[in-house]
Design a protein around this motif. Structure first.
Motif, PDB file in Angstrom:
ATOM      1  N   TYR A   7      11.506 -56.959 -26.498  1.00  0.00           N
ATOM      2  CA  TYR A   7      10.726 -58.014 -25.827  1.00  0.00           C
ATOM      3  C   TYR A   7       9.429 -57.420 -25.278  1.00  0.00           C
ATOM      4  O   TYR A   7       8.341 -57.973 -25.464  1.00  0.00           O
ATOM      5  CB  TYR A   7      11.530 -58.615 -24.675  1.00  0.00           C
ATOM      6  CG  TYR A   7      12.659 -59.517 -25.095  1.00  0.00           C
ATOM      7  CD1 TYR A   7      12.401 -60.777 -25.632  1.00  0.00           C
ATOM      8  CD2 TYR A   7      13.984 -59.123 -24.929  1.00  0.00           C
ATOM      9  CE1 TYR A   7      13.432 -61.621 -26.002  1.00  0.00           C
ATOM     10  CE2 TYR A   7      15.021 -59.957 -25.292  1.00  0.00           C
ATOM     11  CZ  TYR A   7      14.750 -61.206 -25.835  1.00  0.00           C
ATOM     12  OH  TYR A   7      15.786 -62.037 -26.211  1.00  0.00           O
ATOM     13  N   VAL A  41      20.154 -54.204 -29.515  1.00  0.00           N
ATOM     14  CA  VAL A  41      20.169 -55.242 -30.546  1.00  0.00           C
ATOM     15  C   VAL A  41      18.796 -55.911 -30.583  1.00  0.00           C
ATOM     16  O   VAL A  41      18.210 -56.212 -29.542  1.00  0.00           O
ATOM     17  CB  VAL A  41      21.258 -56.278 -30.240  1.00  0.00           C
ATOM     18  CG1 VAL A  41      21.201 -57.439 -31.238  1.00  0.00           C
ATOM     19  CG2 VAL A  41      22.635 -55.630 -30.270  1.00  0.00           C
ATOM     20  N   PRO A  60      16.360 -58.784 -30.620  1.00  0.00           N
ATOM     21  CA  PRO A  60      16.444 -60.214 -30.283  1.00  0.00           C
ATOM     22  C   PRO A  60      16.115 -61.085 -31.498  1.00  0.00           C
ATOM     23  O   PRO A  60      15.247 -60.737 -32.309  1.00  0.00           O
ATOM     24  CB  PRO A  60      15.386 -60.374 -29.182  1.00  0.00           C
ATOM     25  CG  PRO A  60      15.213 -59.009 -28.611  1.00  0.00           C
ATOM     26  CD  PRO A  60      15.396 -58.072 -29.756  1.00  0.00           C
ATOM     27  N   ARG A  61      16.775 -62.199 -31.623  1.00  0.00           N
ATOM     28  CA  ARG A  61      16.606 -63.067 -32.786  1.00  0.00           C
ATOM     29  C   ARG A  61      15.143 -63.455 -33.043  1.00  0.00           C
ATOM     30  O   ARG A  61      14.699 -63.467 -34.202  1.00  0.00           O
ATOM     31  CB  ARG A  61      17.458 -64.340 -32.627  1.00  0.00           C
ATOM     32  CG  ARG A  61      17.418 -65.267 -33.843  1.00  0.00           C
ATOM     33  CD  ARG A  61      18.365 -66.437 -33.653  1.00  0.00           C
ATOM     34  NE  ARG A  61      19.731 -65.987 -33.576  1.00  0.00           N
ATOM     35  CZ  ARG A  61      20.495 -65.750 -34.646  1.00  0.00           C
ATOM     36  NH1 ARG A  61      20.006 -65.910 -35.856  1.00  0.00           N
ATOM     37  NH2 ARG A  61      21.739 -65.348 -34.498  1.00  0.00           N
ATOM     38  N   PRO A  62      14.331 -63.761 -32.009  1.00  0.00           N
ATOM     39  CA  PRO A  62      12.941 -64.159 -32.278  1.00  0.00           C
ATOM     40  C   PRO A  62      12.109 -63.063 -32.962  1.00  0.00           C
ATOM     41  O   PRO A  62      11.065 -63.354 -33.555  1.00  0.00           O
ATOM     42  CB  PRO A  62      12.376 -64.462 -30.880  1.00  0.00           C
ATOM     43  CG  PRO A  62      13.557 -64.760 -30.050  1.00  0.00           C
ATOM     44  CD  PRO A  62      14.637 -63.873 -30.562  1.00  0.00           C
ATOM     45  N   TYR A  63      12.578 -61.807 -32.864  1.00  0.00           N
ATOM     46  CA  TYR A  63      11.802 -60.704 -33.426  1.00  0.00           C
ATOM     47  C   TYR A  63      12.442 -60.086 -34.665  1.00  0.00           C
ATOM     48  O   TYR A  63      11.908 -59.122 -35.218  1.00  0.00           O
ATOM     49  CB  TYR A  63      11.602 -59.606 -32.375  1.00  0.00           C
ATOM     50  CG  TYR A  63      10.868 -60.077 -31.143  1.00  0.00           C
ATOM     51  CD1 TYR A  63       9.560 -60.528 -31.225  1.00  0.00           C
ATOM     52  CD2 TYR A  63      11.489 -60.070 -29.897  1.00  0.00           C
ATOM     53  CE1 TYR A  63       8.879 -60.964 -30.103  1.00  0.00           C
ATOM     54  CE2 TYR A  63      10.816 -60.505 -28.764  1.00  0.00           C
ATOM     55  CZ  TYR A  63       9.517 -60.948 -28.873  1.00  0.00           C
ATOM     56  OH  TYR A  63       8.855 -61.386 -27.762  1.00  0.00           O
ATOM     57  N   GLN A  64      13.565 -60.625 -35.102  1.00  0.00           N
ATOM     58  CA  GLN A  64      14.245 -60.015 -36.239  1.00  0.00           C
ATOM     59  C   GLN A  64      13.385 -60.021 -37.501  1.00  0.00           C
ATOM     60  O   GLN A  64      13.374 -59.056 -38.272  1.00  0.00           O
ATOM     61  CB  GLN A  64      15.575 -60.731 -36.491  1.00  0.00           C
ATOM     62  CG  GLN A  64      16.649 -60.367 -35.468  1.00  0.00           C
ATOM     63  CD  GLN A  64      17.966 -61.060 -35.754  1.00  0.00           C
ATOM     64  OE1 GLN A  64      18.077 -61.875 -36.673  1.00  0.00           O
ATOM     65  NE2 GLN A  64      18.982 -60.746 -34.960  1.00  0.00           N
ATOM     66  N   TRP A  65      12.640 -61.102 -37.713  1.00  0.00           N
ATOM     67  CA  TRP A  65      11.802 -61.181 -38.910  1.00  0.00           C
ATOM     68  C   TRP A  65      10.705 -60.122 -38.890  1.00  0.00           C
ATOM     69  O   TRP A  65      10.322 -59.587 -39.927  1.00  0.00           O
ATOM     70  CB  TRP A  65      11.184 -62.570 -39.041  1.00  0.00           C
ATOM     71  CG  TRP A  65      10.176 -62.899 -37.965  1.00  0.00           C
ATOM     72  CD1 TRP A  65      10.423 -63.418 -36.740  1.00  0.00           C
ATOM     73  CD2 TRP A  65       8.761 -62.690 -38.041  1.00  0.00           C
ATOM     74  NE1 TRP A  65       9.248 -63.562 -36.027  1.00  0.00           N
ATOM     75  CE2 TRP A  65       8.210 -63.128 -36.803  1.00  0.00           C
ATOM     76  CE3 TRP A  65       7.902 -62.204 -39.028  1.00  0.00           C
ATOM     77  CZ2 TRP A  65       6.851 -63.073 -36.533  1.00  0.00           C
ATOM     78  CZ3 TRP A  65       6.540 -62.142 -38.756  1.00  0.00           C
ATOM     79  CH2 TRP A  65       6.025 -62.586 -37.519  1.00  0.00           C
ATOM     80  N   GLU A 109      12.238 -56.674 -39.639  1.00  0.00           N
ATOM     81  CA  GLU A 109      12.597 -56.560 -41.058  1.00  0.00           C
ATOM     82  C   GLU A 109      11.373 -56.527 -41.972  1.00  0.00           C
ATOM     83  O   GLU A 109      11.498 -56.301 -43.176  1.00  0.00           O
ATOM     84  CB  GLU A 109      13.499 -57.742 -41.446  1.00  0.00           C
ATOM     85  CG  GLU A 109      14.863 -57.695 -40.756  1.00  0.00           C
ATOM     86  CD  GLU A 109      15.655 -58.973 -40.939  1.00  0.00           C
ATOM     87  OE1 GLU A 109      15.127 -59.899 -41.607  1.00  0.00           O
ATOM     88  OE2 GLU A 109      16.779 -59.059 -40.416  1.00  0.00           O
TER      89      GLU A 109
END
Length: 262
Positions: free
Chosen positions: A75, A108, A110-115, A118
Motif C-alpha cells: 500500500y 500478501v 493486496p488485491r488492488p495491486y495484484q495486477w 504481476e
C-alpha cells in the motif's frame, strides 16, 4: 532496518549493483543518480529511486527494501510511487523493485495491486535466492553477504576479500574494503572492527598505500551509517582514526539534515 541502511549505502556508492541485480548490467549508470526523495506535503519519503538525467529517455527505477514483515508495505510503496509521478509530472516509463532478505518476510499482495505486481513493471527479489549469480561480481556478493548465516558469511567474506585484493590499485578498492568491514561489523556485532580486520585479514587491504592515502572526506561519508548501526562518535573516531571533533561535526550535520526533513 540495519539491512536496509547497508543495502542503500551499497547502491549509493555502487549503483551498477542494482542493474546487475535486476538483470540489466549493460545499462550505463552514469546517467542515473540514486536518491532518497521526500514527497512534498505528505510526510512520506521514497527511500530509493534511480533518477535518470533530464535529457535522456531512460526510465525511473523505484527501490523498496523490506527487511521485516509489514502487511502495509505494498500500500505504502505504490502510494509513494504514484505521488512522486504526479508531483513531478513525469512522462517517463518506470519500474519498481521490491527487495527482501528472504521470501518468508514478504506480505500478501493486496488485491488492488495484484495486477501491478504481476506486470513487467514490478520485480520482486529475494537476496537469499541469488544463488550462483552472487559470485558474478563484488557488488552482488556483498548483497548476498547481508543475509548469509554466520558460517557462510565467513566463507563469503574471505572470497570477497580475495576478489578485492585482485583489483588494480584504485579508490574503489579502498571503498569496497570499507564497505565490507561495515557489513561484517553488522554481521558480527560482538566483535570490534580491529578484531574483524584481523579475523578476515582485512588488515592487508587497510595497510596498503592506497588505503593510507584515502581522503578523510571519504571516511566521514561513512559516519552517518556507522551512527545508524549504533556506534558512538568516540568509537567511530577511534576505529576510523579520525579526530573526534571531525566526527562530532559530521554527526551534528546529520542531525541537522534530519531536523530539516521533519
Amino acid at each position: 532496518m540495519k539491512t536496509n541502511s547497508l543495502f542503500y549505502h551499497l547502491l549509493q556508492n555502487f549503483p551498477s549493483v542494482f542493474f546487475e541485480l535486476i538483470g540489466h548490467p549493460q545499462i550505463e549508470t552514469s546517467g542515473y543518480e540514486f536518491q532518497s526523495v521526500e514527497i512534498k506535503d505528505t510526510n512520506q519519503r521514497i527511500d530509493g529511486i534511480f533518477i535518470p538525467a533530464k535529457r535522456t529517455r531512460q526510465p525511473i527505477y523505484f527501490v523498496g527494501v523490506q527487511s521485516q514483515f509489514d502487511e502495509d508495505f505494498y500500500y505504502r510503496f505504490f502510494t509513494q510511487i504514484f505521488l512522486y509521478l504526479e508531483q513531478n509530472k513525469s512522462n517517463r516509463d518506470w519500474f519498481a523493485v521490491a527487495v527482501y532478505p528472504r521470501r518468508l518476510i514478504e506480505s500478501v499482495v493486496p488485491r488492488p495491486y495484484q495486477w501491478l505486481v504481476e506486470s513487467d513493471h514490478i520485480k520482486r527479489l529475494y537476496l537469499d535466492e541469488l544463488g550462483l549469480i552472487a559470485n558474478q561480481s563484488l557488488g552482488l556478493g556483498m548483497l548476498k553477504l547481508l543475509v548469509e548465516d554466520e558460517a557462510k558469511a565467513q566463507q563469503r567474506a574471505e572470497y570477497l576479500i580475495h576478489q578485492i585484493q585482485q583489483l588494480n590499485p584504485s579508490k574503489e578498492q579502498a571503498n569496497l574494503a570499507d564497505l565490507l568491514t561495515t557489513i561484517l561489523a553488522y554481521k558480527f556485532p560482538l566483535l570490534g572492527i580491529q578484531e574483524l580486520t584481523k579475523m578476515f585479514e582485512l588488515s592487508n587491504l587497510k595497510q596498503s598505500k592506497l588505503y593510507q592515502e584515502a581522503k578523510t572526506e571519504g571516511k566521514l561519508e561513512t559516519v552517518p551509517l556507522l551512527l545508524e548501526l549504533g556506534l558512538s562518535v568516540e568509537r567511530i573516531a577511534q576505529e576510523l582514526h579520525l579526530d573526534l571533533v571531525q566526527v562530532k561535526e559530521a554527526a551534528k550535520e546529520l542531525a541537522g539534515q534530519e531536523t530539516t526533513l521533519e
